[in-house]
Design a protein around this motif. Sequence first.
Motif, mmCIF file in Angstrom:
data_model
loop_
_atom_site.group_PDB
_atom_site.id
_atom_site.type_symbol
_atom_site.label_atom_id
_atom_site.label_comp_id
_atom_site.label_asym_id
_atom_site.label_seq_id
_atom_site.Cartn_x
_atom_site.Cartn_y
_atom_site.Cartn_z
ATOM 1 N N GLN A 74 0.831 -1.203 0.000
ATOM 2 C CA GLN A 74 0.000 0.000 0.000
ATOM 3 C C GLN A 74 0.868 1.256 0.000
ATOM 4 O O GLN A 74 0.576 2.223 -0.700
ATOM 5 C CB GLN A 74 -0.929 0.001 1.227
ATOM 6 C CG GLN A 74 -2.050 -1.028 1.094
ATOM 7 C CD GLN A 74 -2.895 -1.132 2.367
ATOM 8 O OE1 GLN A 74 -2.382 -0.995 3.472
ATOM 9 N NE2 GLN A 74 -4.189 -1.389 2.201
ATOM 10 N N ALA A 75 1.953 1.222 0.780
ATOM 11 C CA ALA A 75 2.839 2.385 0.850
ATOM 12 C C ALA A 75 3.599 2.571 -0.458
ATOM 13 O O ALA A 75 3.700 3.676 -0.983
ATOM 14 C CB ALA A 75 3.817 2.225 2.006
ATOM 15 N N ILE A 122 1.372 8.969 1.544
ATOM 16 C CA ILE A 122 2.112 7.767 1.177
ATOM 17 C C ILE A 122 2.237 7.741 -0.345
ATOM 18 O O ILE A 122 1.478 7.119 -1.044
ATOM 19 C CB ILE A 122 1.406 6.507 1.713
ATOM 20 C CG1 ILE A 122 1.156 6.660 3.220
ATOM 21 C CG2 ILE A 122 2.235 5.257 1.452
ATOM 22 C CD1 ILE A 122 0.297 5.578 3.807
ATOM 23 N N GLY A 123 3.192 8.426 -0.859
ATOM 24 C CA GLY A 123 3.360 8.509 -2.302
ATOM 25 C C GLY A 123 4.267 7.406 -2.810
ATOM 26 O O GLY A 123 4.738 6.587 -2.036
ATOM 27 N N ASN A 124 4.514 7.378 -4.085
ATOM 28 C CA ASN A 124 5.414 6.344 -4.593
ATOM 29 C C ASN A 124 6.608 6.957 -5.311
ATOM 30 O O ASN A 124 7.050 6.480 -6.340
ATOM 31 C CB ASN A 124 4.656 5.358 -5.488
ATOM 32 C CG ASN A 124 4.114 6.027 -6.720
ATOM 33 O OD1 ASN A 124 4.142 7.252 -6.811
ATOM 34 N ND2 ASN A 124 3.629 5.241 -7.666
ATOM 35 N N ASN A 143 2.879 1.485 -3.513
ATOM 36 C CA ASN A 143 2.111 1.678 -4.733
ATOM 37 C C ASN A 143 0.955 2.654 -4.587
ATOM 38 O O ASN A 143 0.096 2.722 -5.457
ATOM 39 C CB ASN A 143 1.618 0.323 -5.244
ATOM 40 C CG ASN A 143 2.777 -0.580 -5.628
ATOM 41 O OD1 ASN A 143 3.543 -0.246 -6.522
ATOM 42 N ND2 ASN A 143 2.932 -1.685 -4.916
ATOM 43 N N ASN A 144 0.966 3.398 -3.462
ATOM 44 C CA ASN A 144 -0.056 4.422 -3.282
ATOM 45 C C ASN A 144 -1.462 3.830 -3.383
ATOM 46 O O ASN A 144 -2.344 4.409 -4.007
ATOM 47 C CB ASN A 144 0.133 5.511 -4.345
ATOM 48 C CG ASN A 144 -0.294 6.852 -3.823
ATOM 49 O OD1 ASN A 144 -0.780 6.946 -2.692
ATOM 50 N ND2 ASN A 144 -0.127 7.875 -4.628
ATOM 51 N N ASN A 176 6.816 9.682 3.586
ATOM 52 C CA ASN A 176 6.473 8.790 2.492
ATOM 53 C C ASN A 176 6.410 7.337 2.936
ATOM 54 O O ASN A 176 5.497 6.596 2.628
ATOM 55 C CB ASN A 176 7.534 9.005 1.409
ATOM 56 C CG ASN A 176 7.362 8.122 0.228
ATOM 57 O OD1 ASN A 176 7.775 6.967 0.269
ATOM 58 N ND2 ASN A 176 6.735 8.633 -0.811
ATOM 59 N N ARG A 177 7.399 6.889 3.703
ATOM 60 C CA ARG A 177 7.386 5.517 4.191
ATOM 61 C C ARG A 177 8.478 5.326 5.239
ATOM 62 O O ARG A 177 9.396 6.143 5.343
ATOM 63 C CB ARG A 177 7.591 4.517 3.058
ATOM 64 C CG ARG A 177 9.044 4.403 2.629
ATOM 65 C CD ARG A 177 9.183 3.598 1.392
ATOM 66 N NE ARG A 177 8.551 4.324 0.289
ATOM 67 C CZ ARG A 177 8.193 3.758 -0.861
ATOM 68 N NH1 ARG A 177 8.355 2.473 -1.023
ATOM 69 N NH2 ARG A 177 7.671 4.470 -1.824
ATOM 70 N N SER A 204 5.964 -0.804 9.562
ATOM 71 C CA SER A 204 5.724 -0.329 8.192
ATOM 72 C C SER A 204 4.541 0.632 8.166
ATOM 73 O O SER A 204 4.477 1.518 7.321
ATOM 74 C CB SER A 204 5.418 -1.508 7.255
ATOM 75 O OG SER A 204 6.517 -2.392 7.178
ATOM 76 N N THR A 240 -3.583 9.015 2.289
ATOM 77 C CA THR A 240 -3.233 8.434 0.995
ATOM 78 C C THR A 240 -2.281 9.372 0.255
ATOM 79 O O THR A 240 -1.417 8.942 -0.467
ATOM 80 C CB THR A 240 -4.479 8.177 0.135
ATOM 81 O OG1 THR A 240 -5.162 9.416 -0.024
ATOM 82 C CG2 THR A 240 -5.387 7.175 0.773
#
Lengths: 177, 740
Positions: free
Chosen positions: A23-24, B29-31, A26-27, B66-67, B86, B26
Motif C-alpha cells: 500500500q505504501a 504515502i506517495g510512490n 504503490n499508493n 512517504n514511508r 511499516s 493516501t
Amino acid sequence: MRYAMAIDTKKCVGCSDCVVACQAENNVPIGFCRDWVVEVTDGTYPELELENRSERCNHCENSPCVRCCPTGASHYAEGGIVLVTEDKCIGCSACITSCPYDARYVHPKGYVDKCTFCVQRLKNGLKPACVSVCPTKCMYFGDLEDPNSDVSKVLKTRKHKTLIPEAGTKPHLYFLI
Amino acid sequence: MVNSRRDFIKVSAIGTAGIMAIDPITKAIGNTFAAKKGPVRTPTYCEICFWKCAGWVYKDDEGNLNRIVGHEDDPSCNGRLCPRGSGGLGMYNDEDRLKFPMMRVGERGKQTFKRVSWDEAFTYIADKLETLKKEHGPECAALFTHGSGGDYFGRLIKAYGSNNITAPSYAQCRGPREVAFIATFGQGLDSPEPTDIRDCKCLVLIGSHIGENMHNGQVQEMSDAIDKGATIITVDPRFSTAASKSKYWLPIKPATDMALLLAWIHVIINEELYDKKYVEQYTTGFDQLKAHVAANTPEWAYGITTIEPNVIRETARTMAKEAPATIVHPGRHVTWYGDDTQRLRAVAILNALLGSWGRRGGFYNPEKAKVPAIPTPEYPHPTRTWRDAMGGKYELADLALANGVCTATIPNAQMDCHIRAWIVNGTNLIETLPERHKTIEAIQNLDLMVVVDTMPMEITGWADIILPECTYLERYDSIRASQYREPTIALRMPAVQPKYETKPAWWMAKQLADKMGLGAYFPYKTHEEELDWQLKQMGTSLEEMQRVGLKKFERHYDDLYFKEGEPQEFLTDSGKIELYSNTFASAGFDPLPVYTAHPQPEDGFYRLNYGRAPMHTFTRTANNPVLTDIMDENTVWVNPKVAKLWGFANGQKVWLKNQDGVVSSFPIAVRITERIRWDSVFMVHGFGHANKLLTRAYGRGASDSEMITHVDIDPIMGGTGMRGNFVTFLTEKAEGGAKV
C-alpha cells in the motif's frame, strides 16, 4: 525472462506486512489492496493443519484478463508481468469478473488496479516491496529462466503448488508446501 | 481475520466509512521512492512496540512523509520492519491525535476538558506537586510509563524525590520470568530476550505465540530456524500460528502447564538425558530436584494435562537429543495463574538440565552499549515507597509493581498508603491493568493525574491534565541501546516538525523541572545538546548518528557462549545455577516448583485466553488508519462444538459475561474455528475501546481487560495472574453492564 514468485507457506505467519508495504509503495488507497493474506484451516481439533498464504495477481501466462480486455489496457509486459495501462482502461470490470484469483479492483480514480510485481522497483534492481519487507523472508522472486534466481532455486528443491490450476491460466505464483 | 480478498475489502469498507475523509493519509504515502535527487531519509527507531526496531523515514519531493523502512544493520529487524512498523505513518497521520494541552473542567472521568496553553498546564501541575510535597512528602507521586518518555518523566520524579516508577510490562507481563531466571541463573532475560533461535535445533514454545506476537527479530530467527530444519514443539490449548509450524503440537488442557514441565524434567532425569558434565560443573540441587520429581511421571501428567505419556517422552527425548541447541522459550507475557514465577522456574530448570544456558543454539550472553548519563546533582533519597503499602510482601520483585502502586493509592487504614499523584506516560492503564474497578477507585482518590500520550485513550478521559505528545516521527528521544549478540546504538530524530501543538516528552519534563526549581537535573537547552554530549563520550557524535542511524560496537567480553568446561560464576547465592533455589527457600517459598491445580470453567463458561495479532500493539494501534485497514476489530474464537450448542453463526455478535457478572460494554463477533479448545475462548487484546474520540476504534470488538476482574497474585513477586477468568455468552445486551 519470465518473472515468478514463490511463497513459503511453512514460514508465512500471515502478518500482512506485505499488504502494508505494498500500500505504501504503490499508493494504494486505504480500503483497497493489491495483495492480501489468506488463512486456511483444515481438520478437526486437535488434528489440524493451517496454511498462511500471501496472495496477489498470478501474472498468468494465459491470462483471461488480458484476453477479455476490450481496450488493450490489460497487457503483458517484459518478463510476463501483467499490467494495466491506466489511461487506456475504461473501468468496465470485465477483467475483474474473468480473473479466477480475484486479484483486481477498481481504483477510486476509475481504472482497474492490481499487483505489478512493483515493476518500478524492478527497474531499479530492487525486489517487489512485499518481498523486501517480509519479516519471515517467506517470499522468493526472480526470473524462472535464470536457474540461479532465488525463485528457480527454491522451486527446484521444494514441493510446491499453484492455485486453481484447473482454470488453465498458467499462473506464476507458486506456493511452497 | 481476513480470509479472502473480498473479506478484506468488506471489512475495510466498514472500518473506514468515508475513505475520502482521510485523504491526507493516501496523499502522504506517495510512490516517489526513486526521486531523482535521491530520497531524503532520517533515522528513527520504532515506538509502536517495545522491540524498537531501527529504521529510516523517507520523505517525498514535497517533503511529505512517504514511508518507513527497516535499518539494514539492525539486529532487531535486519532491514525488515513488521506491519506495525511499516504502518507507523498511520500514527502520525491519525486525525484523532491529541492536539493541545487540556485541563479537566468537570467531574473526573466525565471527559470534560478545556484547551489550555502549555504554560497553564505546567503551572497547574507544578503548583499541585509543590503543595503535595509540602503536605505529604514527595513520595506521594508515582510514574506509570511505557515507552521512551519514561526516561524524562522518570528523571523528573526522581528529582522531585520519589522513586515510585512503574511499568505494567513488569507485574502484568514478564516479571515472573525475570524473577525465576534471576533465582536460577543469577541473571534475568530482559529485552530482547537473548534466545539464540537462529542457531537452535529445537524450539519449545509454551503458550508463546511467536508470529502472532510480532517480536520482529525473534520472528525472523524462528523463520531461519524453520529453514534450517529445527524441530518446534508448541504447547498451547489453541492451534496458534506457531503450533501450525510445529512438528509437535501439544494441545494441553489450560492451566496445567506445570504438570507437563515437571513430567519433562522427570523424563530427562530418569532417562539420564540431561547434560551430565554441565549439571555437575555448574548447578547445585540436582539430587533434591531428582527426588522432588520422582512421582511426576508422564502417566501422572497425562491425567492432568491430557497429553499422552508417549508424546511427553518423545518430546523430552527430542529436546535432549538436540541439546544444548534446545531453547525452552521463557515467553514474555507470563502472568497467568498466580504460580507463574514457579512455572518459569521449571522452564529455567529444564534449560539448565539441557545445558542450553550460555550455549550456542540456546541462550547467549547479550551485551549492551553503555550510554553515559550527563552529570546532574544527586537525586534526593525517598524515605517511603509503594512497597510500604505491601505489608512486607513481594520482596523478590526486582521492579515496582504497577498494581502495587495502584493499591498504595487507595486509602487503607491498616497500611501506610500515601500515593496521591500519578503521571501516566504512554500506558492506557484502564486497559493495561486487570481489576478495572480498582484502577478507577485509585484514580478517584488522586489529587493529581497527568496523562502524557499521543492519542486519546480510556486513561486520558480520567486525567486532570492531558499533555499531548508528538509521535516518534516528530521528536528526538534517548539513544536506544538494546542488548544483542553485539552492542548497538540507534538514534531517533524528528523527520518532520510536530503537528498541532504537540511536544516531545523530554521538553515537557524539562519545562516542568524548570518551573519546579529542578532545572539542574536537565542541564541542557535542547535534547540534541545532551545526545551529542553522550554520543561524543561513546566515540561518535550526533552528526554521525544522523547520517548512519545505527552503530555497532565491539563486544567488551569474549563470552557470547560458555567456553567448553571453563568455570563460570553465576550471580546466585551459591554462585551456581540453582536448580534448588536457596533464595526461595529462605524467603519461605517452595525451593522447587510444585504443581497446583487451578480452577476450571463451570458449565456454560469458557476460559478467557487472550493474545496478540501481528498487526497491532495492545491498545496503542487500535485507531491507526493503516493498521485498522488490515484488522479493525477482534473476534471471539469459539470451537464449532460450542458454537453448535449455542446455535451461533459465524460472525454473529454476542456480549461476553464473566464469572463476576461483568458484561462487555460492546458486542464481539463470534469466529467459529477448530483452532480453539472447547473449554476456552480466545480474543486479541487491545480492542473494544470506549473512548468516542477514537473514531475508528470506538466500540470495535470487545475488551478482554474488561473481563479480567479476577486476579491470582503471584505470592513471590506480586504479578497479576489473569488467565483465571471465565466467560459465557449473551445474545442480547443485559442491563447493568460494566461502565467506563
